[in-house]
Structure formats: structure tokens, C-alpha cells
Write an enzyme that holds these catalytic residues in place. Structure first.
Site, mmCIF file in Angstrom:
data_model
loop_
_atom_site.group_PDB
_atom_site.id
_atom_site.type_symbol
_atom_site.label_atom_id
_atom_site.label_comp_id
_atom_site.label_asym_id
_atom_site.label_seq_id
_atom_site.Cartn_x
_atom_site.Cartn_y
_atom_site.Cartn_z
ATOM 1 N N THR A 73 0.807 -1.061 0.062
ATOM 2 C CA THR A 73 -0.076 0.039 -0.030
ATOM 3 C C THR A 73 1.027 1.305 -0.004
ATOM 4 O OG1 THR A 73 -0.065 -0.280 2.426
ATOM 5 C CG2 THR A 73 -1.770 -1.145 1.309
ATOM 6 N N GLY A 96 -4.359 -5.366 -4.041
ATOM 7 C CA GLY A 96 -5.768 -5.268 -2.981
ATOM 8 C C GLY A 96 -4.988 -4.664 -1.848
ATOM 9 N N ASN A 98 -6.285 -5.019 1.012
ATOM 10 C CA ASN A 98 -6.442 -6.076 2.081
ATOM 11 C C ASN A 98 -6.828 -7.167 1.278
ATOM 12 O OD1 ASN A 98 -7.479 -7.441 4.429
ATOM 13 N ND2 ASN A 98 -7.218 -5.628 5.441
ATOM 14 N N PHE A 99 -6.244 -8.268 1.647
ATOM 15 C CA PHE A 99 -6.675 -9.682 0.774
ATOM 16 C C PHE A 99 -7.755 -10.493 1.632
ATOM 17 C CE2 PHE A 99 -4.839 -9.610 -3.243
ATOM 18 C CZ PHE A 99 -3.868 -8.747 -3.057
ATOM 19 N N HIS A 131 -2.842 0.287 13.777
ATOM 20 C CA HIS A 131 -1.871 -0.585 13.195
ATOM 21 C C HIS A 131 -0.548 -0.597 13.900
ATOM 22 C CE1 HIS A 131 -4.356 -0.742 9.390
ATOM 23 N NE2 HIS A 131 -3.751 -1.819 9.104
ATOM 24 N N LYS A 135 4.391 0.415 10.794
ATOM 25 C CA LYS A 135 3.556 0.687 9.402
ATOM 26 C C LYS A 135 4.042 2.125 8.965
ATOM 27 C CE LYS A 135 -0.642 0.831 7.217
ATOM 28 N NZ LYS A 135 -0.102 -0.062 6.195
HETATM 29 N N1 LIG Z 1 -3.032 -6.137 1.092
HETATM 30 C C1 LIG Z 1 -2.905 -6.476 2.113
HETATM 31 O O1 LIG Z 1 -3.883 -7.587 2.633
HETATM 32 C C2 LIG Z 1 -1.818 -6.266 3.272
HETATM 33 C C3 LIG Z 1 -0.935 -5.258 2.770
HETATM 34 N N2 LIG Z 1 0.245 -4.927 3.693
HETATM 35 C C4 LIG Z 1 1.283 -4.064 3.085
HETATM 36 O O2 LIG Z 1 2.300 -4.778 2.589
HETATM 37 C C5 LIG Z 1 3.276 -4.032 2.686
HETATM 38 C C6 LIG Z 1 4.419 -4.749 3.659
HETATM 39 O O3 LIG Z 1 4.093 -4.965 4.760
HETATM 40 P P1 LIG Z 1 5.019 -5.926 5.810
HETATM 41 O O4 LIG Z 1 5.256 -7.172 5.074
HETATM 42 O O5 LIG Z 1 4.401 -5.556 7.188
HETATM 43 O O6 LIG Z 1 6.369 -4.996 5.661
HETATM 44 P P2 LIG Z 1 7.957 -5.289 6.140
HETATM 45 O O7 LIG Z 1 8.580 -4.191 6.091
HETATM 46 O O8 LIG Z 1 7.710 -6.296 7.085
HETATM 47 O O9 LIG Z 1 8.333 -6.054 4.721
HETATM 48 C C7 LIG Z 1 8.772 -5.369 3.549
HETATM 49 C C8 LIG Z 1 9.896 -6.034 2.799
HETATM 50 O O10 LIG Z 1 10.219 -5.549 1.735
HETATM 51 C C9 LIG Z 1 11.609 -5.516 1.506
HETATM 52 N N3 LIG Z 1 12.111 -4.628 0.426
HETATM 53 C C10 LIG Z 1 12.841 -3.727 0.795
HETATM 54 N N4 LIG Z 1 13.437 -2.857 -0.308
HETATM 55 C C11 LIG Z 1 12.965 -3.650 -1.269
HETATM 56 C C12 LIG Z 1 12.937 -3.735 -2.651
HETATM 57 N N5 LIG Z 1 13.341 -2.723 -3.336
HETATM 58 N N6 LIG Z 1 12.335 -4.838 -3.361
HETATM 59 C C13 LIG Z 1 11.697 -5.754 -2.848
HETATM 60 N N7 LIG Z 1 11.626 -5.820 -1.582
HETATM 61 C C14 LIG Z 1 12.206 -4.902 -0.715
HETATM 62 C C15 LIG Z 1 12.048 -5.578 3.122
HETATM 63 O O11 LIG Z 1 13.455 -5.932 2.968
HETATM 64 P P3 LIG Z 1 14.370 -5.383 4.400
HETATM 65 O O12 LIG Z 1 13.975 -6.325 5.513
HETATM 66 O O13 LIG Z 1 15.864 -5.516 4.039
HETATM 67 O O14 LIG Z 1 14.070 -3.921 4.571
HETATM 68 C C16 LIG Z 1 11.220 -6.405 3.700
HETATM 69 O O15 LIG Z 1 11.414 -7.744 3.446
HETATM 70 C C17 LIG Z 1 2.960 -2.606 3.467
HETATM 71 O O16 LIG Z 1 2.587 -1.772 2.284
HETATM 72 C C18 LIG Z 1 1.847 -3.296 4.147
HETATM 73 O O17 LIG Z 1 0.731 -1.961 4.081
HETATM 74 C C19 LIG Z 1 0.228 -5.612 4.755
HETATM 75 C C20 LIG Z 1 -0.630 -6.543 5.266
HETATM 76 C C21 LIG Z 1 -1.524 -7.055 4.508
HETATM 77 O O1 LIG Z 2 0.776 -2.497 7.292
HETATM 78 C C1 LIG Z 2 0.025 -3.421 7.569
HETATM 79 O O2 LIG Z 2 0.408 -4.417 8.424
HETATM 80 C C2 LIG Z 2 -1.094 -3.643 6.882
HETATM 81 N N1 LIG Z 2 -1.626 -2.758 5.749
HETATM 82 C C3 LIG Z 2 -2.648 -3.062 5.092
HETATM 83 C C4 LIG Z 2 -3.130 -1.431 4.641
HETATM 84 O O3 LIG Z 2 -2.472 -0.574 4.584
HETATM 85 O O4 LIG Z 2 -4.664 -1.435 4.709
HETATM 86 C C5 LIG Z 2 -3.756 -4.084 5.477
HETATM 87 C C6 LIG Z 2 -3.799 -4.633 6.703
HETATM 88 O O5 LIG Z 2 -4.436 -3.542 7.321
HETATM 89 C C7 LIG Z 2 -2.300 -4.484 7.477
#
Ligand SMILES: NC(=O)C1=CN([C@@H]2O[C@H](COP(=O)(O)OP(=O)(O)OC[C@H]3O[C@@H](n4cnc5c(N)ncnc54)[C@H](OP(=O)(O)O)[C@@H]3O)[C@@H](O)[C@H]2O)C=CC1
Ligand SMILES: O=C(O)C1=N[C@H](C(=O)O)C[C@H](O)C1
Length: 233
Positions: A73, A96, A98-99, A131, A135
Site C-alpha cells: 500500500t 488489493g 486488503n486480501f 496498526h 507501519k
Molecule cells: N494488502 C494486504 O492484505 C496487506 C498489505 N500489507 C502491506 O504490505 C506491505 C508490506 O508489509 P510488511 O510485510 O508488514 O512490511 P515489512 O517491512 O515487514 O516487509 C517489507 C519487505 O520488503 C523488503 N524490501 C525492501 N526494499 C525492497 C525492494 N527494493 N524490493 C523488494 N523488497 C524490498 C524489505 O526488506 P528489508 O527487510 O531488507 O527492509 C522487507 O523484507 C505494506 O505496504 C503493508 O501496508 C500488509 C498486510 C496486508
Molecule cells: O501494514 C499493515 O500491516 C497492513 N496494511 C494494509 C493496509 O495498509 O490496509 C492491510 C492491513 O490492514 C495490514
């Protein structure tokens, strides 16, 4: 199915577990910009990275004609460019906010309630999301989707803004607290009462399962899609 994970943090690691449990092969776990080489010839990419890198990640995958499920996002100002790339490269893209099944049902409930409230002047409307402290973006993508759903169904509102409610403008209030996975509320308040609809994620498993189900669904498709297409909502 061969799945490449772009972004391997909180979400990537859970998606990895769920994909393997569902019998898929995870062929890449990237924390860097994807290329034809490091993606390792997947059937689909699942992208959960960071707002500032998502566009370049998605672009690289689509230009290699690999379908992308994107959960990242905070980058949506360039979404139309991505959707054009999916068509030009004869592949598929699905974003999405949110999935989880629960939130997608919540989206539908939110739109129904917004339509009901269209002709009721006594109530103001406000959104709140809570959150974890890690985040990076605010408001959440889910909260933005909720606000857009209200705007689409209730012409009393035509915009949303972070932390500010005004005439015809929905206020979204973002709270960062401990390790909260994701809580979203929509409030309708009058002088005499309050209506609240709320979704609370207990953990990230619902988000991850939904992303893998979307990846299974999108294989061999072409075009731009949403979770409504996947879930038939
Ligand atoms: N749509 C949905 O249902 C949901 C969406 N989200 C969204 O997903 C995203 C990730 O959330 P979350 O997993 O908690 O975040 P994290 O920070 O835990 O994970 C992000 C990852 O991206 C990596 N990264 C950094 N730079 C790059 C790059 N250039 N290319 C690829 N990967 C890279 C990071 O590596 P490093 O560790 O080295 O920094 C890390 O492993 C957020 O935008 C969140 O809002 C989250 C939950 C549900
Ligand atoms: O960053 C998160 O953790 C999440 N991000 C998504 C969002 O920005 O809506 C989905 C979920 O709420 C968790």
C-alpha cells in the site's frame, strides 16, 4: 504453481508458509528489485514490499510478462501506469489493499451502509484505523478503500483526508499502537447516538491466505483485476 515473493518481511514470510502448505513451489524470496534472473521463472509474483519501491518492482515483473498480485500500500498515485503496463505486456495485475475475506466482506457491508445513510442527514461519518508501530504509510490502504467505498455510494462526501473531517470530506484517523495487525472502524455519529462497523484482524494469516488464493486465481488470466473478481463479490 511456481510463486516468486517480492518483499520478504512480515507478510512475505507468512505467505511463504501458506503457499508451501497449499502445495506451491516458492522459487524466489526477494528483498531487492526483481529481474528476469532473480525471479527464477515463476508463474506469478506476490509483491508485499514498501511504498517507495512497489512501483519499480511491479513494473519489472509486468515487463517480464509475469502476473503480479500486489499487496503493498501507499503507492497508488501510479496505479493507472501499472494497469496500462499489464495490458501492454499481455499479462495480469491485481492490487488489493486488503486480501482477507473478512475485510472484503466488510468492504461490501460498508458500501451498503453508506448507501442507506445517503438520505439521512442527522449523522456525520468518520473512519479510524489502528496498526502496528512499524507501519510506514498512513492512512492504511484498507482505510482508503473504505473511504472510496463511502464516496462511491453517498454523494454527501467527495473526498477523504488524513486526520481532518470537513463538509463533504471524510476524515481518516490513523493510530499506531504496539503490534496491532490491523483494525478498521467506520463511525456514523448523531447528537443522540453512534453507529460503528468494525473489522479486527487477530493476525496476518487472513491477509496472506487471500493473497495466495488470488495468485491461484490470476494464473493464465490477462488484464487488471480486484479481489471482488477473485471472491465473486
Ligand atoms: N494488502 C494486504 O492484505 C496487506 C498489505 N500489507 C502491506 O504490505 C506491505 C508490506 O508489509 P510488511 O510485510 O508488514 O512490511 P515489512 O517491512 O515487514 O516487509 C517489507 C519487505 O520488503 C523488503 N524490501 C525492501 N526494499 C525492497 C525492494 N527494493 N524490493 C523488494 N523488497 C524490498 C524489505 O526488506 P528489508 O527487510 O531488507 O527492509 C522487507 O523484507 C505494506 O505496504 C503493508 O501496508 C500488509 C498486510 C496486508
Ligand atoms: O501494514 C499493515 O500491516 C497492513 N496494511 C494494509 C493496509 O495498509 O490496509 C492491510 C492491513 O490492514 C495490514
Amino acid at each position: 504453481m511456481k510463486i516468486a515473493l517480492v518483499g520478504y518481511g512480515r507478510m512475505g514470510k507468512i505467505i511463504d508458509e501458506i503457499a508451501l502448505k497449499r502445495g506451491h513451489e516458492v522459487v524466489a524470496r526477494l528483498k531487492e528489485t526483481p529481474t528476469a534472473e532473480n525471479l527464477n521463472n515463476p508463474d506469478v509474483v506476490i509483491e508485499f514490499s514498501l511504498p517507495e519501491v512497489a512501483f519499480d518492482n511491479i513494473k519489472a515483473c509486468l515487463e517480464n510478462k509475469i502476473p503480479v498480485i500486489c499487496g503493498t500500500t501507499g503507492w497508488l498515485e501510479r496505479k493507472s501506469e501499472v494497469e496500462q503496463l499489464a495490458v501492454e505486456n499481455e499479462t495480469a495485475f491485481l492490487y488489493g489493499s486488503n486480501f482477507s475475506l473478512g475485510v472484503n466482506l466488510f468492504f461490501a457491508l460498508n458500501e451498503k451502509l453508506a448507501g442507506l445513510m445517503k438520505n439521512v442527514d442527522e449523522y456525520s461519518c468518520q473512519l479510524e484505523e489502528i496498526h502496528h508501530i512499524h507501519k510506514l504509510d498512513a492512512p492504511s490502504g484498507t482505510a482508503i478503500s473504505l473511504a472510496e467505498g463511502i464516496i462511491k455510494n453517498n454523494d454527501k462526501f467527495d473526498a477523504w483526508k488524513l486526520e481532518e473531517t470537513q463538509e463533504k470530506q471524510l476524515g481518516i484517523f490513523a493510530i499506531r499502537e504496539n503490534e496491532v495487525p490491523g483494525t478498521h472502524s467506520v463511525y456514523y455519529r448523531s447528537e443522540v447516538d453512534e453507529i460503528e462497523i468494525k473489522h479486527t484482524a487477530y493476525n496476518r494469516n487472513g491477509f496472506a491466505l487471500g493473497a495466495v488464493v488470488a495468485a491461484e486465481w490470476i494464473k493464465d488470466k490477462k488484464g487488471n483485476f480486484t479481489m471482488k473478481d477473485v471472491l465473486g463479490l
